[in-house]
Design a protein around this motif. Structure first.
Motif, mmCIF file in Angstrom:
data_model
loop_
_atom_site.group_PDB
_atom_site.id
_atom_site.type_symbol
_atom_site.label_atom_id
_atom_site.label_comp_id
_atom_site.label_asym_id
_atom_site.label_seq_id
_atom_site.Cartn_x
_atom_site.Cartn_y
_atom_site.Cartn_z
ATOM 1 N N GLN A 14 5.115 77.689 42.741
ATOM 2 C CA GLN A 14 5.591 77.336 41.401
ATOM 3 C C GLN A 14 7.112 77.216 41.342
ATOM 4 N N LEU A 15 7.771 77.539 42.445
ATOM 5 C CA LEU A 15 9.225 77.636 42.425
ATOM 6 C C LEU A 15 9.899 76.293 42.188
ATOM 7 N N ALA B 220 8.320 85.321 47.427
ATOM 8 C CA ALA B 220 8.180 85.603 48.857
ATOM 9 C C ALA B 220 8.681 84.439 49.698
ATOM 10 N N GLY B 221 9.478 84.775 50.733
ATOM 11 C CA GLY B 221 9.846 83.810 51.751
ATOM 12 C C GLY B 221 10.966 82.858 51.408
ATOM 13 N N ILE B 222 11.596 82.991 50.243
ATOM 14 C CA ILE B 222 12.682 82.092 49.854
ATOM 15 C C ILE B 222 13.999 82.833 49.957
ATOM 16 N N ALA B 223 14.884 82.334 50.817
ATOM 17 C CA ALA B 223 16.131 83.027 51.116
ATOM 18 C C ALA B 223 17.078 83.026 49.928
ATOM 19 N N ILE C 97 12.296 75.663 49.784
ATOM 20 C CA ILE C 97 12.002 75.177 48.441
ATOM 21 C C ILE C 97 11.448 73.768 48.495
ATOM 22 N N GLN C 98 12.044 72.905 49.340
ATOM 23 C CA GLN C 98 11.522 71.557 49.504
ATOM 24 C C GLN C 98 10.115 71.586 50.058
#
Length: 271
Positions: free
Chosen positions: A72-73, A93-96, A263-264
């Motif tokens: 959903q980001l 989770a997992g997004i720097a 994100i992409q």
């Protein structure tokens, strides 16, 4: 007192807000109205305010808690116009942190957290956090035990560690059923299995200077029932599937992908 604006009113927000309130945090918490039914339910239970819209939430909040699912980001970020000096607390989770900072404004402070759902009920439940931020840590301490990590990749490992809780419930269920089938009442079986696992975990946490193998060996001495069962578990490599599950999740972390921002990648996955 700091005002926290919450974007995403799913399970994560529910147990974190519940833990904060249970721990005595009385600061203002504003909820995104995107899912109004859930937002109003949280507001009624935990004394929060439902924002008129996301713009007003961002204007009124000092900190923004981003608690949406990774997929959903990509849709959430374009509406997240933070002002200089605001703090973004990400539970995605997992997004720097660097990616979030670029996507929302280079002058904001980004703090990542990854607690497990049990913090809602357990006062000293673990809340991994990166990087160190004394102001945020002081508030989160009401919800549980804050574990400040030294490097961001450790936060992703902490996320995998949080998966252990979800897996452990199924493990406990299997053991619980064994005792029920042999005559214990369900509540007795739950107390016996969960209590022994919780006790062993607490003991392991307290005795940081003693290896876990040494603790086990001191209990599972020759001729004991503990030794008999432990020998069987060792012969059958009972821990191997658990380690394999950790490896599978680690391999699937977005951070392990190359060539595009996470994100992409998430945006493409949801198309």
């Amino acid at each position: 007192m700091t005002t926290i604006g919450v974007i995403g009113t799913g399970d994560f927000s529910a147990y974190l807000i519940a833990a904060l309130r249970r721990g005595g945090h009385t600061g203002r918490i504003i909820l995104s109205p995107h899912n109004r039914i859930k937002a109003e339910d949280l507001s009624a239970r935990y004394g929060c305010t439902v924002a008129v819209d996301q713009l007003s939430l961002i204007e009124e909040a000092d900190w923004i808690l981003l608690a949406v699912r990774p997929e959903q980001l990509a849709s959430a970020l374009p509406t997240l116009a933070l002002r200089p000096g605001q703090t973004l607390i990400s539970a995605v989770a997992g997004i720097a942190a660097a990616e979030l900072r670029v996507a929302t404004g280079g002058s904001i402070r980004v703090v990542r957290i990854m607690p497990s759902s049990y913090i809602e009920a357990i006062g000293d439940g673990l809340i991994p956090m990166f990087p160190a931020c004394p102001e945020v840590e002081a508030v989160l301490a009401a919800a549980g035990k804050v574990l400040v990590l030294n490097h961001e990749d450790q936060l992703d490992l902490a996320m995998i560690g949080a998966c252990l809780a979800g897996w452990t419930y199924r493990f406990i269920a299997e053991l619980e059923n064994w005792f029920v089938e042999r005559g214990l009442e369900p509540n007795q079986a739950r107390a016996l299995v969960a209590g022994n696992i919780a006790g062993a975990a607490a003991y392991a946490t307290v005795l940081q200077d003693v290896s876990l193998n040494a603790i086990s060996d001191a209990i599972a001495t020759p001729g004991t029932f503990t030794k008999t069962g432990l020998d069987h578990l060792a012969r059958t490599n009972a821990a191997v599937p658990w380690v394999e599950a950790l490896e599978i999740v680690h391999r699937d972390l977005p951070a392990s992908r190359t060539g595009q921002s996470n994100i992409q990648m998430r945006s493409k996955e949801t198309r």
